[in-house]
Every structure is written in structure tokens, then in C-alpha cells.
Write a protein that holds these residues in place. Structure first.
Motif: not given
Length: 466
Positions: A377-400
Motif C-alpha cells: 500500500e505504501a508503494g502505491w501511495v508513493a507512486t500515485e501521490v508522487g505523480r501529483q498534480p498530474w493524472v497524465v504526467f505533463g499532459h493533464m492535471r488531476t483537477a482537469e
């Protein structure tokens, strides 16, 4: 002031969507691990039972098959929920990139059906198929679980390292969905998850039998039930640091902001130290233990390469640093501890000792199962939270990607209740099965199988069958 601006501009559905996705993924990922790794363990004990004529192994395979069916039935619910959530929670993501992601999700659905079919055949086949043909029913079941998980992981890898499309005048064009499935990032991230699945399932199953041995049940059944999954977990624990290192070395080029948060690098350092522990407080790193140069080696594969600092990114482009850093170090810390523990166990075996006679070893084995889940679970938190603020890194922010439906809070509450009920139900069913097995009842009804011959009335006259 920046925080206030974020609160004003974020869509109403963003926070509940994040919470819902975190709950669903965090709950489902453990069941997904069993879909990936458990069939291989069942295959080993079933093979031992068929080829070597070991009745203990054969009984173990029969029991594990029924446990796998229960977990699959529950995972089918949470997996279906996740499929709907992608469009419901993230309409911006699927509306813009649905053409890119459609193929992996289609293959995942097909894999799910194949796995379900062969679980049914495996449960039905006991005492009805030739033994070796029955054993082979586990092969497509295992492959389907692996393929389905790979398809899902490839989508997540694509979110971290996007490929397979171009953006022209704000429109997504030149879509190549195969690029999502065949990217090097997908292979490495799946390898990391695949090995983690064997670690989690191996240690969790071994923990169950270690707990039984602590209660005095030290028969051949418990020793074999411990040894097979623990052997799988041992290989996974020793391989995982290598796979994780190879995956992590890509971050310097693909996601430098995530790497900076992992390493708690506030400024660019060359060479960078390895920071153990620590928090970022008022822009300064506190309470960390720094090991010179090793940060560069672990993150970049060289004692001389720099680790880019957080100050090189705009504040709006930085992930939540402390949560990302602590989750990453929790994963690394537990993984290292487990690798050391399994090594000590096998060294003791090599020296002619029986570690399973020690209550401390058994207690440690019981604790290792939950620890492996925490690391996952910690690994997934690091992976997903570490990508923020992007949902698609460099192309779309999570808020969009989120919608404006504030009613998602009600959906989150309902989902939490459903998952709580399924968790309770799973515990009750599995504990009931274990109690009946301990009482000597072996022929328990299968979730997808027919009644036993006696229960169905086979061999009785028509007058005797009600």
C-alpha cells in the motif's frame, strides 16, 4: 494564498473522486495480488500431490482452490466497481484519452472472464477429470490473472510515462493503443507489481500456517502450507530490490519531481546524499540521517549524477512532499527488513537448524504478512501521490480530469459500506471454512462447483431422491 486559490478553482468532484479511488484501489490491490500469485502456489502443491502421490499436498491444493474462488468472487465486485469509477470519477481523463486506454481495458475484461471460466473448471474438475488434465486447468487461470493485471498496470505506467499519442492544437491525435501495452515503462512497472504480488501472497499465506503452528498444529499439513508460499516469498523478497532499483533509475528523466520528493531533495545536489527518515518543515529538511553520495547511486545509478531539487519546479508542479517521501521510505524499509528476514531463515536452514521450532520465528512470520501488505500500500501511495498534480504526467492535471459532481460524497459513503460488508463477509466465510477443515470436513461446497455426488443423490434410487 496559493492554497486558497486551489480550493476555489478545484472542481467539486475532485476530493471525493480522489478518496473514492484511493479506497477502491487500496482495497482491490490486495485481492489482485492473489489473482496473480496464488494460482502458481496452488499449481506447485497440486503438482506435488499428483506427481509424487502426496495426499497432504493434494488436500492443500483442494483447500487453496476454494479459498482462491472466494477471494476471486469478492475481487470481481471491487474490480467491477473500479471499471465504472474510471468514467464516473474522471470524465475529463476518459473523455480526452479514452481512445488511448480502451485496448488495455478491453484485454483486462477478457482476461477476467477467462480466469473465471477456469476457476470454475478447476473446482468442478476434482474427482471428475483425469488428474494431470485437471492440474493443467491452473495454467490458463494463472496466465489470465497475470495478463489482466499487466493490462491494468500498463495504464498506470502510461499515466506516469505517457506515450502512444500526439497533441495537436489541443486535440489528441495519432493514437497508438499498442504503445500503452508495449512500453518499457509498462514492463518494468508490471515486474515490480508482479514480484510484489508473490511477496504479499506468499507471506500472508505463510503467516496463516505460522499462526496455526503457534497454536500447536505442527503437522505435515501446516509445515507444507508454510514452506511452499514462503519459498515463493523468499525469491520475491530478494528480487524486488533489484527490480525496484531499475524502475527507480528512470525517474530522473521521466518524473524528476517525484524523484525529488522520494529523496527529499530541496535543492539540486551533486552528488546527493541518501536521506533516511526526515520531514520537510518550512522548506527545510529536519530529523533525517544523511549518507553522503548514496542518494545519487540509488536514484541515478552513479555516485556522481545529480538529483534534481524541488526548487527547480514551480510550487504548483510539486507533489505532496512529506507524504510521498514517507510512503516511499516505508516501502523501502519494510522491503529491506523482509529481505533480511528471509535470508536469515534460509541460512539457519542451511546450517541444519529448524527455524519453525522457534516461537520467535513463527511470530515474525505471522507479522510478515501484514507488513508486506503495508509495504504494498505504501508503494502505491508513493507512486500515485508522487505523480501529483498530474493524472497524465505533463499532459493533464488531476483537477482537469475530475468532474463537478459534489454528490460523489454519497457514492463514497456507499462504497465504503459495501467494502466493509465484503471484508466482514470474507473473514466470516474463510474462518468458517478453516474451522470446518480443522474439524475434519474436507468436502466443503465450492462457490462455482456442483454438489458432491452424495449431496446430488448420485447412486441412489429415484424413490430415495427427494
Amino acid at each position: 494564498m496559493v492554497g486558497a486559490t486551489v480550493l476555489v478553482t478545484d472542481p467539486a468532484g475532485l476530493l471525493p473522486a480522489r478518496e473514492q479511488m484511493a479506497l477502491s484501489l487500496g482495497w482491490h490491490i490486495v485481492l489482485a495480488c492473489f489473482g496473480v500469485a496464488f494460482p502458481a502456489m496452488i499449481f506447485v502443491v497440486h503438482w506435488r500431490g499428483v506427481v509424487r502421490g502426496d495426499p497432504v499436498a493434494l488436500a492443500l491444493a483442494r483447500r487453496w482452490g476454494k479459498v482462491a474462488a472466494v477471494l476471486f468472487a469478492i475481487g470481481a465486485v471491487s474490480g467491477t466497481v473500479l471499471s465504472f469509477e474510471m468514467g464516473l470519477l474522471w470524465p475529463g481523463l476518459m473523455g480526452r484519452f479514452g481512445d488511448v486506454l480502451g485496448l488495455p481495458f478491453a484485454f483486462e475484461g477478457l482476461s477476467f472472464f477467462v480466469e473465471a471460466i477456469f476457476i470454475g473448471l478447476y473446482l468442478y474438475g476434482w474427482d471428475r477429470m483425469p488428474p494431470r488434465r485437471h492440474l493443467l486447468m491452473l495454467v490458463p487461470m494463472a496466465l489470465a490473472g497475470v495478463v489482466g493485471t499487466y493490462c491494468v498496470i500498463s495504464v498506470n505506467a502510461w499515466m506516469n510515462m505517457p506515450t502512444g499519442f500526439r497533441v495537436v492544437d489541443g486535440e489528441v491525435t495519432d493514437v497508438d493503443p499498442w504503445a500503452v501495452l508495449l512500453s518499457s515503462g509498462a514492463f518494468l512497472q508490471f515486474a515490480h507489481m508482479w514480484v510484489a504480488a508473490y511477496l504479499v501472497v506468499g507471506l500472508c499465506v505463510a503467516a496463516v500456517y505460522a499462526a496455526g503452528m503457534l497454536r500447536g498444529r505442527r503437522d505435515a499439513h501446516h509445515r507444507l502450507g508454510f514452506s511452499v508460499p514462503f519459498a515463493f516469498a523468499t525469491v520475491a523478497a530478494l528480487v524486488q530490490p533489484v527490480v525496484g532499483h531499475l524502475l527507480g533509475m528512470r525517474l530522473g528523466e521521466t518524473q524528476p519531481s517525484k524523484l525529488a520528493a522520494f529523496e527529499l531533495a530541496t535543492t539540486t545536489e551533486q552528488p546527493a546524499p541518501l536521506r533516511l527518515g526526515g520531514l520537510l518543515v518550512d522548506g527545510e529538511v529536519r530529523w533525517s540521517i544523511d549518507i553522503p553520495k548514496w542518494g545519487s547511486f540509488i536514484a541515478r545509478g552513479s555516485f556522481d549524477k545529480p538529483v534534481q531539487g524541488l526548487d527547480t519546479f514551480a510550487p504548483a508542479d510539486r507533489p505532496p512532499v512529506n507524504l510521498t517521501h514517507l510512503a516511499f521510505q516505508t516501502m523501502i524499509g519494510i522491503g529491506t527488513l523482509l529481505a533480511v528476514a528471509v535470508t536469515v531463515y534460509w541460512i539457519a536452514r542451511w546450517r541444519g537448524r529448524d527455524p519453525l521450532r522457534s516461537r520467535w520465528v513463527l511470530r515474525s512470520a505471522v507479522a510478515s504478512g501484514p507488513l508486506a501488505v503495508v509495504a504494498l500500500e505504501a508503494g502505491w501511495v508513493a507512486t500515485e501521490v508522487g505523480r501529483q498534480p498530474w493524472v497524465v504526467f505533463g499532459h493533464m492535471r488531476t483537477a482537469e480530469a475530475a468532474g463537478s459532481n459534489s454528490g460523489l460524497w454519497l457514492l463514497l459513503a456507499v462504497t465504503a459500506l459495501v467494502y466493509a460488508a465484503m471484508t466482514y463477509g470474507a473473514v466470516v466465510v474463510l474462518r468458517s471454512m478453516a474451522a470446518r477443515w480443522r474439524a475434519g470436513e474436507e468436502d466443503l461446497p465450492s462457490p462455482y462447483g456442483p454438489q458432491s455426488a452424495d449431496a446430488a443423490g448420485v447412486g441412489r434410487s429415484d424413490e430415495e431422491v427427494p
